[in-house]
Each structure stands twice: as C-alpha cells, then as structure tokens.
Enzyme design. Structure first.
Site, PDB file in Angstrom:
ATOM      1  N   PHE A   1     -33.691  26.391 103.750  1.00 37.97           N
ATOM      2  CA  PHE A   1     -32.746  25.284 103.667  1.00 37.97           C
ATOM      3  C   PHE A   1     -33.459  24.012 103.196  1.00 37.97           C
ATOM      4  CE2 PHE A   1     -30.334  22.033 106.396  1.00 37.97           C
ATOM      5  CZ  PHE A   1     -29.368  21.813 105.427  1.00 37.97           C
TER       6      PHE A   1
ATOM      7  N   HIS B   1     -33.971  24.047  99.470  1.00 38.87           N
ATOM      8  CA  HIS B   1     -32.722  23.724  98.784  1.00 38.87           C
ATOM      9  C   HIS B   1     -32.516  22.221  98.712  1.00 38.87           C
ATOM     10  CE1 HIS B   1     -28.396  24.134  97.745  1.00 38.87           C
ATOM     11  NE2 HIS B   1     -28.247  23.115  98.575  1.00 38.87           N
ATOM     12  N   GLU B   2     -32.703  21.547  99.842  1.00 40.67           N
ATOM     13  CA  GLU B   2     -32.433  20.110  99.889  1.00 40.67           C
ATOM     14  C   GLU B   2     -33.400  19.302  99.044  1.00 40.67           C
ATOM     15  OE1 GLU B   2     -29.023  20.508 101.573  1.00 40.67           O
ATOM     16  OE2 GLU B   2     -29.831  18.484 101.271  1.00 40.67           O
TER      17      GLU B   2
ATOM     18  N   HIS C   1     -31.781  17.760  95.784  1.00 42.98           N
ATOM     19  CA  HIS C   1     -31.520  16.336  95.994  1.00 42.98           C
ATOM     20  C   HIS C   1     -32.785  15.486  95.963  1.00 42.98           C
ATOM     21  CE1 HIS C   1     -27.359  17.255  96.944  1.00 42.98           C
ATOM     22  NE2 HIS C   1     -27.768  18.159  97.816  1.00 42.98           N
TER      23      HIS C   1
ATOM     24  N   HIS D   1     -28.440  17.073 107.527  1.00 41.37           N
ATOM     25  CA  HIS D   1     -28.073  17.967 106.427  1.00 41.37           C
ATOM     26  C   HIS D   1     -28.940  17.648 105.217  1.00 41.37           C
ATOM     27  CE1 HIS D   1     -24.605  20.018 103.986  1.00 41.37           C
ATOM     28  NE2 HIS D   1     -25.804  20.341 103.539  1.00 41.37           N
TER      29      HIS D   1
ATOM     30  N   GLN E   1     -24.919  16.729 110.171  1.00 38.25           N
ATOM     31  CA  GLN E   1     -24.004  17.788 110.586  1.00 38.25           C
ATOM     32  C   GLN E   1     -23.789  17.749 112.105  1.00 38.25           C
ATOM     33  OE1 GLN E   1     -24.582  21.568 107.904  1.00 38.25           O
ATOM     34  NE2 GLN E   1     -26.590  20.982 108.646  1.00 38.25           N
TER      35      GLN E   1
END
Length: 276
Positions: A137, A140-141, A145, A83, A52
């Site tokens: 965050f 989440h990643e 993923h 990111h 990002q």
C-alpha cells in the site's frame, strides 16, 4: 471531492497520458488514465491529506490476513489512519504516477514502526503500482502521489515522514472526541458539528466522504508550506460547501472491532472502493 471520482480524468488527457493500474479492494484491477506527460510537468497547487475511518472501511473486510490492519487484535486502529498525502491542482484535477524512483522499503526502514501504526493497509489485496506491478500500500501511495509532490517532499523517506508528522500534528480523532463526537456504534452526529469542530481546531474547511451514512474518509487540505487551507469543493450548492454530498445530515463514527486472523466477515452492504 469523493474519493472514487479521483480516478476519472477528462477524455482530452488521453492524448497525453500513460496508463496507471489502480486496484480495487476486492483485488480486481482497472485501468485509469493519468496525465503523466502533460500534467505531470505542471507544478501542483496544494496538498490533500486523506484519512480513513477504520470502523467504516473495515466493514468491507471479507477475510483477514497479517497485512490487513483491520484484523489486528493488538494495536488495532481506534481512530483515523492515513490513506495518503495527495498533490492537487486548484482547477479540481491532480497529477498522478509522475517520474521518479520506484518504491524501496529499505529507504523507510526507520519509519516502519510508525507506518504500521499510523498508516496501515486496511486490505489484504496487493496494491497496484506504476508499470502494472503489484506491491505494498505504501508503494502505491508514494509512486502514484508522492512522486508528484517531490518539489516539496523531495524523496521517499521525506514524503512518508512529512505525512506522519502532519497526521500527528492534527489528531483529528482526539479533536472530534473532545468536541463530543467519540467513536460509537449507536450514536449519530450532526455533520455540521463535525465540520465545525475541525474548522475551529485547524482553521480551514475539510470535506468528508461517507458510506451508508458512516464517515469513511476525512480530507484536510494544506498549502505547499503546510498551512491549512479550505479544500476545493463543489460550490454549486450550499450542502457541498460544507461536505461531500455522500454524507447525510447526521453521520456515524462506528467503532472498529478487529476480527482477528482467519476470521471471515459477512456484510450485506459490501461495496467496491478503489484503492487510490
């Protein structure tokens, strides 16, 4: 491969998928289907490192908080930040929210200083994780993923360490600055020049995502042994062969100026971009 499109999957996957909650930057949650059943069993083909550009992303900051890297006056991000490291298929789809343990911050405690510096959240909102929960965050990643690349990155600690090492190996902010494209609030740079600078340094073609003419994300792709490879891009036109169609011929790399805690930003082109 513009980032908002990553949340759209073919309708046929509805027959085999579970729901994964994805949170937008303004705190609202939407439901996106992911192939947690059929697709998650198929081995992924390559990695996409998504970076990002804070000078663009932070323009959407409406207010500041301690968890938002956009608000730092000390150690404010001056160039690309991480990111995520995403697993992808060669056919243009990707797995998400695969099976695996939930995020445990204790597992990455030795990496926290590096994560805060190189992989900060650029939002005050909590990110959605698996099973409709909210969290960091980083949670989440790795849950969305990282769980899908465990055949290579193994566990949570290795996923984050691998990503940070890959980010540090290719300092893309430095690459662009040395090529004559430093952060600037007044200059606009040729898109082809930015692409070429990265191609020369890495040996593979990246893709860019732009917002209002400013670089927002850089996507660089790697084989599963982390050797660079061209990113999967739309070959229907020459323009999309070199970068996302969201980018004009000349783009900006705006400098980031932190607002500081308690600050409020008013921006006429605030838009909603999903946290992916």
């Amino acid at each position: 491969m513009a980032s908002p499109n990553r949340e759209v999957l073919p309708l046929i996957s509805l027959l085999f998928s579970l729901f994964c909650l994805i949170e937008t930057n303004n705190g609202e949650s939407i439901v996106s289907t992911v192939n947690e059943g059929l697709e998650a069993q198929r081995e992924f083909d390559y990695f996409l490192l998504s970076l990002q550009w804070p000078g663009t992303v932070c323009r959407r900051t409406r207010h500041c908080c301690a968890s938002n890297g956009c608000c730092r006056r000390s150690n404010a991000p001056a160039g690309f930040t991480i990111h995520g490291l995403w697993s992808n298929y060669n056919d243009g789809t990707w797995p998400a929210c695969c099976s695996g343990p939930s995020f445990d911050i204790k597992e990455i405690s030795p990496l926290l200083e590096g994560l805060q510096k190189y992989w900060p959240s650029l939002s005050c909102s909590s990110s959605s994780t698996r099973h409709g929960k909210k969290g960091l965050f980083w949670a989440h990643e790795v849950e969305k993923h990282g769980t899908c690349s465990s055949s290579v990155t193994r566990d949570e600690y290795s996923y984050f360490l691998t990503t940070i090492n890959l980010y540090l190996k290719y300092n893309f902010t430095e690459i662009l600055t040395e090529a004559g494209y430093p952060p600037s609030n007044s200059e606009r740079y040729p898109l082809g020049g930015i692409i070429s600078a990265i191609q020369i340094a890495v040996g593979a073609t990246p893709t860019l995502v732009c917002s209002h003419g400013a670089v927002e994300e850089l996507h660089v792709c790697f084989y599963k042994d982390f050797k660079p490879r061209d990113c999967i891009i739309d070959s229907s036109s020459h323009e999309n062969m070199v970068a996302s169609s969201s980018c004009p011929r000349y783009v900006s790399l705006p400098e980031h100026t932190p607002v500081g805690l308690g600050g409020v930003i008013s921006n006429p082109w605030l838009d909603q971009v999903e946290a992916i």
